[in-house]
Structure formats: structure tokens, C-alpha cells
Write an enzyme that holds these catalytic residues in place. Sequence first.
Site, PDB file in Angstrom:
ATOM      1  N   ASP A 107     -14.774  16.991   4.300  1.00 54.37           N
ATOM      2  CA  ASP A 107     -14.658  18.202   5.240  1.00 54.37           C
ATOM      3  C   ASP A 107     -14.016  19.438   3.875  1.00 54.37           C
ATOM      4  OD1 ASP A 107     -14.248  20.722   7.098  1.00 54.37           O
ATOM      5  OD2 ASP A 107     -13.432  19.537   8.342  1.00 54.37           O
ATOM      6  N   HIS A 149     -19.220  24.841  -0.832  1.00 51.69           N
ATOM      7  CA  HIS A 149     -20.185  23.505  -1.454  1.00 51.69           C
ATOM      8  C   HIS A 149     -20.394  23.854  -2.776  1.00 51.69           C
ATOM      9  CE1 HIS A 149     -19.545  24.461   2.945  1.00 51.69           C
ATOM     10  NE2 HIS A 149     -20.084  25.982   3.516  1.00 51.69           N
ATOM     11  N   ARG A 186     -12.073  26.017   3.938  1.00 53.54           N
ATOM     12  CA  ARG A 186     -10.965  26.499   3.180  1.00 53.54           C
ATOM     13  C   ARG A 186     -10.045  26.140   1.706  1.00 53.54           C
ATOM     14  NH1 ARG A 186      -8.720  21.886   7.179  1.00 53.54           N
ATOM     15  NH2 ARG A 186     -10.718  21.658   6.453  1.00 53.54           N
ATOM     16  N   LEU A 230     -25.916   0.110  -4.616  1.00 48.10           N
ATOM     17  CA  LEU A 230     -25.534   0.734  -3.530  1.00 48.10           C
ATOM     18  C   LEU A 230     -26.679   2.353  -2.505  1.00 48.10           C
ATOM     19  CD1 LEU A 230     -23.163   2.514  -2.429  1.00 48.10           C
ATOM     20  CD2 LEU A 230     -23.490   4.736  -3.803  1.00 48.10           C
TER      21      LEU A 230
HETATM   22  C1  FPP Z   1     -17.273  21.081   5.101  1.00 50.37           C
HETATM   23  O1  FPP Z   1     -16.789  21.847   4.796  1.00 50.37           O
HETATM   24  C2  FPP Z   1     -18.507  20.447   4.909  1.00 50.37           C
HETATM   25  C3  FPP Z   1     -20.447  20.930   5.077  1.00 50.37           C
HETATM   26  C4  FPP Z   1     -20.581  21.151   6.135  1.00 50.37           C
HETATM   27  C5  FPP Z   1     -20.977  20.719   4.331  1.00 50.37           C
HETATM   28  C6  FPP Z   1     -21.047  19.733   3.256  1.00 50.37           C
HETATM   29  C7  FPP Z   1     -21.825  19.591   2.114  1.00 50.37           C
HETATM   30  C8  FPP Z   1     -21.689  19.539   0.694  1.00 50.37           C
HETATM   31  C9  FPP Z   1     -20.270  18.393  -0.046  1.00 50.37           C
HETATM   32  C10 FPP Z   1     -22.585  19.437  -0.145  1.00 50.37           C
HETATM   33  C11 FPP Z   1     -23.033  18.535  -0.790  1.00 50.37           C
HETATM   34  C12 FPP Z   1     -23.827  17.394   0.557  1.00 50.37           C
HETATM   35  C13 FPP Z   1     -24.489  16.696  -0.500  1.00 50.37           C
HETATM   36  C14 FPP Z   1     -25.111  15.232  -0.229  1.00 50.37           C
HETATM   37  C15 FPP Z   1     -25.675  16.807  -1.969  1.00 50.37           C
HETATM   38  P1  FPP Z   1     -16.568  23.603   5.460  1.00 50.37           P
HETATM   39  O2  FPP Z   1     -17.185  24.385   5.322  1.00 50.37           O
HETATM   40  O3  FPP Z   1     -16.751  23.234   7.328  1.00 50.37           O
HETATM   41  O4  FPP Z   1     -15.350  23.273   5.596  1.00 50.37           O
HETATM   42  P2  FPP Z   1     -13.951  24.264   6.552  1.00 50.37           P
HETATM   43  O5  FPP Z   1     -13.900  23.284   7.437  1.00 50.37           O
HETATM   44  O6  FPP Z   1     -12.907  24.504   5.450  1.00 50.37           O
HETATM   45  O7  FPP Z   1     -14.872  25.713   7.055  1.00 50.37           O
END
Ligand code: FPP
Length: 249
Positions: A21, A38, A25, A132
Site C-alpha cells: 500500500d 504504481h 500517497r 520461490l
Molecule cells: C496500493 O497503493 C497499491 C495498489 C492498489 C496496486 C499495487 C500494484 C503494484 C505495486 C504494481 C505492481 C504489482 C505487481 C504484482 C507487478 P494505493 O494506490 O492504494 O496507494 P494509496 O493508499 O497511497 O492511495
Amino acid sequence: MSHNKDIELKPVPTHVAIIMDGNGRWAKSHGLERTVGHVEGVNTVHRITQAASDMGVKYLTLYAFSTENWNRPQEEVDALLNLISIALEQETPALIENNAKLEIIGDIDRMPDDARQRLNRSMEATAHGTGLTVVVAFSYSSRWEITRACAKLAQEAIEGKIKPEEITDEVISQHLTTAPYPDPDLLIRTGGEMRVSNFLLWQIAYSEIIVSPTYWPAYTVEEFQANIDAYRGRERRFGRTSEQVSSDK
Ligand code: FPP
């Protein structure tokens, strides 16, 4: 637990699950678009996957896209679907090199064809890995999979394949998408929120939980190592007393 030098550390966790997460932010705090967060998050996935493999972790489950994420603005949903499926395709040679295997849990039938095909190709290409296992939770939510497991069990009962009294917690585990994997030893959530957010609710019954304040794009291998070390110093009692656990040793 005492802090003398004879302290006995537990082994490296077999299964680490991560709620990644804080991408949005992190981007905002740098004056950037959420999508850039992302993209940076993908780099963290690369680093942490490599580190987990080097440490001898056997299963790494990553919460990449939740059922609830379908409700984000369409533009961000499209960007995330493309980014994640393309990133995993690009990671495939590195996974093969590390003898790692990619698996997906979640409702991937909801994904657009091109993204699903990319994921299927990566899973096939890494299917022989024996190191893994990287489990990516995609269009996943715990209530979705528990509901699905209940429906399957009800159907089996109607067909006379199982009796209600034969439904044990192992049987339920075997009907979840995580059936092939042991339960997580350690759940890490980055980004500081003290929530489980519909992730592996059944499976984390006895998992240790660590919440890191660091946003996922800024999460380093050093911090991951420190979180693993903190886990190794903790005692797991599975509901028993400290004395009972010590007398097992
Ligand atoms: C949370 O941040 C993250 C996500 C919803 C997406 C996670 C995706 C990645 C890390 C991309 C790569 C993944 C793989 C498996 C290659 P948020 O946008 O909810 O952050 P916030 O809480 O700060 O708004």
C-alpha cells in the site's frame, strides 16, 4: 522474550504475504500522478521478489489488485491492469533465472483478454520453477473466495460427495484459492494503515503482522530484511502459553 545472546531465532518465514500500500500517497508526496506511484511500485516488487528468493522464502503472496479496486476511476483501473500484466511479463525471464514460479489467485475471468493472456503465458513459462513461488492476488478478495468455497461445498453436499459433518477447517482450506500453499507466517503491510482490507482473512489466523509506515515505492530490501528479522525474534504460541512453547524445544 529475553534479549541475551543465546536468543534462538526462528527460521526464515516459509510464506510472506504483503499488502503493497501507499503508491498513490508516495506519488502525491512527490507531486506526481498516482500512476507514477504504481510504476515505482513495480520496481519495489522486483527488488523484494529477488530478496525473498535470496533469503530462501518459499512463498511470497502479493496483493496487487483487490476486488474493490475495480471501483477506482476507469482510467486508473486500465492503467493498473496493463501495468501489472506487462510488468509480470517483463519479470518472467528474471523469475526463470531465479528458478521461481508465478501463480495467480483471484477472479481473473473479470480481466480483459489481453492482460489475462499475458499472465497465463508467464505462469506457463515459469511452471517448472522449484524455488520461490510468487503468488499474485489479482481481482482477489477474501470474502469473494470464502463465498465461492461455501458455494462449492454446498454443491458437493447436494451431490452427496460430502456430508456436513465432514466439513473441517482443512476441508475449507482446500476449497480456497490458496489450497496449494501453507498459511502465511508473516503478513507485512506497507503504507502505515492498520487494516487487513479483505486479504487472506482465513489464512492469517495465526500469522505475525508487521505494519511498515513506508510507502510501497520507497520500501527497501534493508527494511524487508529488518521486518523478517523482527519476525524471527518473535515467539509464536498458536493460543498456548509461553511455558508450553518453551517445553517443546
Ligand atoms: C496500493 O497503493 C497499491 C495498489 C492498489 C496496486 C499495487 C500494484 C503494484 C505495486 C504494481 C505492481 C504489482 C505487481 C504484482 C507487478 P494505493 O494506490 O492504494 O496507494 P494509496 O493508499 O497511497 O492511495
